[in-house]
Design a protein around this motif. Structure first.
Motif, short mmCIF file in Angstrom:
data_model
loop_
_atom_site.label_atom_id
_atom_site.label_comp_id
_atom_site.label_asym_id
_atom_site.label_seq_id
_atom_site.Cartn_x
_atom_site.Cartn_y
_atom_site.Cartn_z
N GLN A 259 0.85 -1.19 0.00
CA GLN A 259 0.00 0.00 0.00
C GLN A 259 0.89 1.25 0.00
OE1 GLN A 259 -3.42 -0.12 -0.21
NE2 GLN A 259 -2.98 -2.29 -0.55
N PRO A 260 0.37 2.40 -0.45
CA PRO A 260 1.19 3.62 -0.49
C PRO A 260 1.85 3.97 0.84
CG PRO A 260 -0.84 3.98 -1.69
CD PRO A 260 -0.96 2.63 -1.03
N THR A 261 1.10 3.86 1.92
CA THR A 261 1.67 4.19 3.23
C THR A 261 2.82 3.26 3.58
OG1 THR A 261 -0.46 5.05 3.97
CG2 THR A 261 1.13 4.48 5.68
N ALA A 262 2.65 1.98 3.32
CA ALA A 262 3.72 1.02 3.61
C ALA A 262 4.94 1.28 2.73
CB ALA A 262 3.22 -0.40 3.40
N LEU A 263 4.71 1.64 1.47
CA LEU A 263 5.81 1.95 0.56
C LEU A 263 6.59 3.16 1.07
CD1 LEU A 263 7.49 1.57 -1.98
CD2 LEU A 263 5.65 2.70 -3.28
N VAL A 264 5.88 4.21 1.47
CA VAL A 264 6.55 5.41 2.00
C VAL A 264 7.32 5.07 3.26
CG1 VAL A 264 6.18 7.69 3.03
CG2 VAL A 264 4.97 7.06 0.95
N HIS A 265 6.75 4.25 4.12
CA HIS A 265 7.44 3.90 5.37
C HIS A 265 8.71 3.10 5.07
CE1 HIS A 265 3.70 4.51 8.11
NE2 HIS A 265 4.02 5.57 7.41
N GLU A 266 8.65 2.20 4.09
CA GLU A 266 9.85 1.44 3.72
C GLU A 266 10.91 2.37 3.12
OE1 GLU A 266 12.46 -1.65 3.45
OE2 GLU A 266 10.53 -1.68 4.46
N VAL A 267 10.48 3.30 2.29
CA VAL A 267 11.41 4.29 1.72
C VAL A 267 12.04 5.10 2.85
CG1 VAL A 267 11.55 6.40 0.33
CG2 VAL A 267 10.32 4.41 -0.54
N TYR A 268 11.23 5.53 3.79
CA TYR A 268 11.71 6.31 4.93
C TYR A 268 12.76 5.52 5.72
CZ TYR A 268 11.72 8.41 9.58
OH TYR A 268 12.10 8.97 10.78
N ILE A 269 12.47 4.26 5.99
CA ILE A 269 13.41 3.43 6.76
C ILE A 269 14.74 3.32 6.02
CG2 ILE A 269 13.87 1.04 7.47
CD1 ILE A 269 10.83 0.90 8.18
N ARG A 270 14.68 3.13 4.72
CA ARG A 270 15.92 3.02 3.95
C ARG A 270 16.65 4.36 3.84
NH1 ARG A 270 14.98 -1.44 -0.83
NH2 ARG A 270 13.93 -2.98 0.47
N LEU A 271 15.90 5.45 3.78
CA LEU A 271 16.54 6.77 3.72
C LEU A 271 17.23 7.11 5.04
CD1 LEU A 271 13.95 8.94 1.75
CD2 LEU A 271 16.26 8.31 1.01
N VAL A 272 16.60 6.74 6.14
CA VAL A 272 17.19 7.00 7.46
C VAL A 272 18.53 6.29 7.58
CG1 VAL A 272 16.90 6.59 9.93
CG2 VAL A 272 15.03 7.53 8.61
N ASP A 273 18.64 5.14 6.95
CA ASP A 273 19.90 4.39 7.00
C ASP A 273 21.00 5.02 6.14
OD1 ASP A 273 18.93 2.55 8.77
OD2 ASP A 273 18.41 1.06 7.25
N GLN A 274 20.66 6.01 5.34
CA GLN A 274 21.64 6.69 4.48
C GLN A 274 22.42 7.72 5.31
OE1 GLN A 274 21.94 5.94 1.13
NE2 GLN A 274 20.38 4.38 1.40
N ARG A 275 23.26 7.26 6.17
CA ARG A 275 23.98 8.15 7.08
C ARG A 275 25.12 8.90 6.40
NH1 ARG A 275 21.30 6.40 11.24
NH2 ARG A 275 21.27 4.29 11.98
N GLN A 276 25.66 8.36 5.35
CA GLN A 276 26.84 8.97 4.72
C GLN A 276 26.48 9.94 3.59
OE1 GLN A 276 29.67 8.51 6.22
NE2 GLN A 276 28.67 7.10 7.62
N VAL A 277 25.21 10.16 3.35
CA VAL A 277 24.80 11.04 2.25
C VAL A 277 25.00 12.49 2.67
CG1 VAL A 277 22.89 11.78 0.78
CG2 VAL A 277 23.14 9.36 1.39
N ASP A 278 25.62 13.26 1.79
CA ASP A 278 25.75 14.70 2.00
C ASP A 278 24.61 15.35 1.23
OD1 ASP A 278 26.62 17.26 2.54
OD2 ASP A 278 28.13 17.25 0.95
N TRP A 279 23.46 15.48 1.89
CA TRP A 279 22.27 16.00 1.23
C TRP A 279 22.52 17.42 0.75
CZ3 TRP A 279 18.97 12.34 0.16
CH2 TRP A 279 18.87 11.24 0.99
N GLN A 280 22.29 17.64 -0.54
CA GLN A 280 22.53 18.95 -1.13
C GLN A 280 21.32 19.88 -1.01
OE1 GLN A 280 25.67 19.60 -2.41
NE2 GLN A 280 26.03 17.62 -1.46
N ASN A 281 20.15 19.35 -1.37
CA ASN A 281 18.95 20.18 -1.39
C ASN A 281 17.73 19.29 -1.55
OD1 ASN A 281 18.90 19.46 -4.15
ND2 ASN A 281 20.07 21.27 -4.70
N ARG A 282 16.58 19.92 -1.67
CA ARG A 282 15.31 19.23 -1.83
C ARG A 282 15.34 18.31 -3.06
NH1 ARG A 282 11.11 19.40 -4.94
NH2 ARG A 282 9.05 19.04 -4.12
N ALA A 283 15.84 18.81 -4.16
CA ALA A 283 15.88 18.05 -5.41
C ALA A 283 16.72 16.78 -5.23
CB ALA A 283 16.45 18.92 -6.52
#
Length: 190
Positions: free
Chosen positions: A51-75
């Motif tokens: 479901q969309p909510t579950a997909l977003v939550h899985e994306v969120y969990i994987r993004l949180v694990d991205q500790r080494q990313v130097d986020w540049q901006n919204r894009a």
């Protein structure tokens, strides 16, 4: 849509270890991520279990694990989110295909079969494999497909992510779709 500076500042704070920035960031981007997930899942098979909510939550969990990313901006954030969404959907499809052949198959009559999925729907795994081949030919075209098809971004949003003009994205999107149609038209689909 939240303004870029707000999201950019929160991404910077999050990159520096501020966990409250992550919570604030999520509240700003959640609706956009959920819309992208819902758009993507509308294109999936009718019996899709994600479901969309579950997909977003899985994306969120994987993004949180991205500790080494130097986020540049919204894009940059939404570009990475589109890649992660693609990976989640592909992983889910692979798990689904790994089920024993015939398990849970339901017999249908000819009358029911006519209401089956339209033949122009593309299985996620076939699209992922075609995207990998397109990436070998032209990585920028593959990126546009990823942003549009998996991230749900509009032409203007994809242009912003890629730092090119909307007309360039529009032209490349047409080219990529034509390439994919040709490529996927030659493959047998279940």
């Amino acid at each position: 849509m939240a303004s870029s500076p707000d999201i950019t500042a929160l991404l910077g704070d999050w990159s520096r270890g501020d966990r409250t920035a992550l919570n604030q960031l999520l509240s700003l981007v959640y609706a956009e991520l959920r819309r992208a997930a819902a758009r993507q899942l509308r294109r999936e098979r009718p019996d899709h279990t994600l479901q969309p909510t579950a997909l977003v939550h899985e994306v969120y969990i994987r993004l949180v694990d991205q500790r080494q990313v130097d986020w540049q901006n919204r894009a940059h954030f939404f570009g990475v989110a589109a890649q992660v969404m693609r990976r989640v959907l592909v992983d889910h499809a692979r798990r689904h295909d790994a089920i024993k052949r015939g398990d849970g198959v339901r017999c249908v009559s000819i009358d029911e079969a006519k209401d089956a999925a339209a033949p122009n729907e593309i299985p996620i795994l076939a699209l992922d494999q075609a995207l990998e081949r397109l990436e070998q030919v032209d990585a920028s075209l593959a990126r546009i497909v990823e942003l549009r098809a998996f991230g749900g971004l509009t032409i203007d949003e994809a242009a912003h992510v890629l730092a090119v003009s909307p007309s360039t994205v529009s032209r490349d999107w047409r080219t990529a779709r034509a390439w994919l149609r040709r490529e996927l038209g030659s493959e047998p689909h279940p």
